[in-house]
Design an enzyme around this catalytic site. Sequence first.
Site, PDB file in Angstrom:
ATOM      1  N   HIS A 186      29.938  42.663  46.253  1.00 25.18           N
ATOM      2  CA  HIS A 186      28.986  43.029  45.185  1.00 25.18           C
ATOM      3  C   HIS A 186      28.491  41.797  44.421  1.00 25.18           C
ATOM      4  O   HIS A 186      28.132  41.905  43.251  1.00 25.18           O
ATOM      5  CB  HIS A 186      29.617  44.024  44.207  1.00 25.18           C
ATOM      6  CG  HIS A 186      30.297  45.159  44.891  1.00 25.18           C
ATOM      7  ND1 HIS A 186      29.654  46.308  45.283  1.00 25.18           N
ATOM      8  CD2 HIS A 186      31.588  45.298  45.295  1.00 25.18           C
ATOM      9  CE1 HIS A 186      30.513  47.107  45.897  1.00 25.18           C
ATOM     10  NE2 HIS A 186      31.695  46.520  45.921  1.00 25.18           N
TER      11      HIS A 186
ATOM     12  N   SER B   1       6.941  21.758  44.170  1.00 17.32           N
ATOM     13  CA  SER B   1       6.010  22.670  43.518  1.00 17.32           C
ATOM     14  C   SER B   1       4.752  21.891  43.145  1.00 17.32           C
ATOM     15  O   SER B   1       4.812  20.691  42.867  1.00 17.32           O
ATOM     16  CB  SER B   1       6.668  23.244  42.258  1.00 17.32           C
ATOM     17  OG  SER B   1       5.690  23.567  41.291  1.00 17.32           O
TER      18      SER B   1
ATOM     19  N   LYS C  49      10.876  20.492  40.775  1.00 20.21           N
ATOM     20  CA  LYS C  49      11.365  21.488  41.739  1.00 20.21           C
ATOM     21  C   LYS C  49      11.686  20.938  43.120  1.00 20.21           C
ATOM     22  O   LYS C  49      11.010  20.074  43.654  1.00 20.21           O
ATOM     23  CB  LYS C  49      10.307  22.582  41.906  1.00 20.21           C
ATOM     24  CG  LYS C  49      10.126  23.401  40.673  1.00 20.21           C
ATOM     25  CD  LYS C  49      11.222  24.416  40.503  1.00 20.21           C
ATOM     26  CE  LYS C  49      10.681  25.748  40.909  1.00 20.21           C
ATOM     27  NZ  LYS C  49      11.654  26.716  41.202  1.00 20.21           N
TER      28      LYS C  49
END
Length: 464
Positions: free
Chosen positions: A162, A283, A289
Amino acid sequence: MVKNKNNKAIWNSRIKTKTSALYKRYGGSIKIDKKLFKEDIFGSIAHVEMLFKQKIISFKIKNKIIYGLNKIEKEILNNKFEFNQEFEDIHMNIEKRLTQLIGDDAGYIHTARSRNDQVITDLKMWMKSATQNIDLNLKKLIKTNLKIAEKNIKTIMPGFTHLKNAQALSLGHYLMSYVEMFTRDRKRFLNNLESLNENPLGVCALTGTSFNIDRKLTTKKLGFKNPTNNSIDTVSDRDFVLDFLYSCSVCAMHISRIAEELIIWNSDGFNLINLSDKVVTGSSIMPQKKNPDMLEFLRGKTGVMFGNLFSMLTVLKGLPLSYYKDLQEDKEIIFKTNDTLENCLKILDEILNNFSPNKKKMLELASIGYITATDLADYIVKNHSKSFREAYQKTAAIINMAEKRKKKLDELTLYDLKKIEPNLTEDVLKVFDLKNSVNSKKSYGGTAFDNIKKMIIKYKKQLI
Ligand code: ARG
């Protein structure tokens, strides 16, 4: 460029007007199936050799046709062949050119054969080698996984369920789980060879032929194992296409799962791995980025591959027997899917060779979230004669206490622990050690270091 002089369709004595130009441009398959030229020529040579052996055509005609076909192959390889939309597909382009080269004797080539069996013979041969090529790429990927797994047997990280910390494990063990998946993929592809090895040639349009052909001979010549059993089914059957597309889909799904994990691990929140500059992109606006575009590309392409499987299933649904033009869609779908999978396998291999685990961060993350709770419960079962359920409750109480005091399990003292389970001794504290935790999972298939080592050896041997 060699021009096709005779621009008339093969059926021009029956169909008087030219077929719609729009349809010819759009409905013909030459742009796609020209990829099958080698298989088509190979198949035709085997076919005429068989026709000669069965005394259906003469020695002279057989030789003339084979001479012409070899010449055509050379022309295509040397970019000297003009593929012509007028003639729909690769089969008719080659037959037309053969007529130009050797004259009317070319007309004997289509004795006891239809394009319906010809096209699937070509396609099956092409898919057999595509399957072997995918297998090579999968093998390479498995080798890369093994290499990185070997380096990271003792790299400890959290295992998640999970996406919450569950139990500590070895990064090597994690990578070995993908070795299992890609090995199953190899098996799935190789299993497909069984039906790919059934030779369709000789079933003709749909009912077989009255000529005394020898299908076993063409089977042998073309490297198939057996001739197919039922002429109607053979012409209509594209199950082998579905099997291939399904295998590609499952393999792509595996690729997308590892891609997704690496995207998550690479996120600033997790920061468990670093991707080298070779496998990230920037980016256009945010200078800081380094994005995992390549991994996202793999995840995206998986969707396209599933779509291809569904396209083919839908083409086949409710299609009456035997041949219909609908079936022509198979090749574009197969070629696109094969190409995509091959590139995805190579790209994933490149990414795996260009990432490094952030071992410190992995260990840090594994030390939170009470990840050794199950180890504590197991310890209580083994050392204090309690049922697992009782030990589970005691452990839960210990965790509640730690949480309340904002402490990790290994920050609790024996004194603290004894408040919940008075029989505990000093010895219990070692269960909170992550390395011990990982190395204690010695059950077959578990994450203990020696288990991983043995598995790596086993798989390395398998790949030789
Ligand atoms: N280009 C066709 C295909 O790929 C070949 C078979 C044509 N057969 C026919 N009966 N029109 O399906």
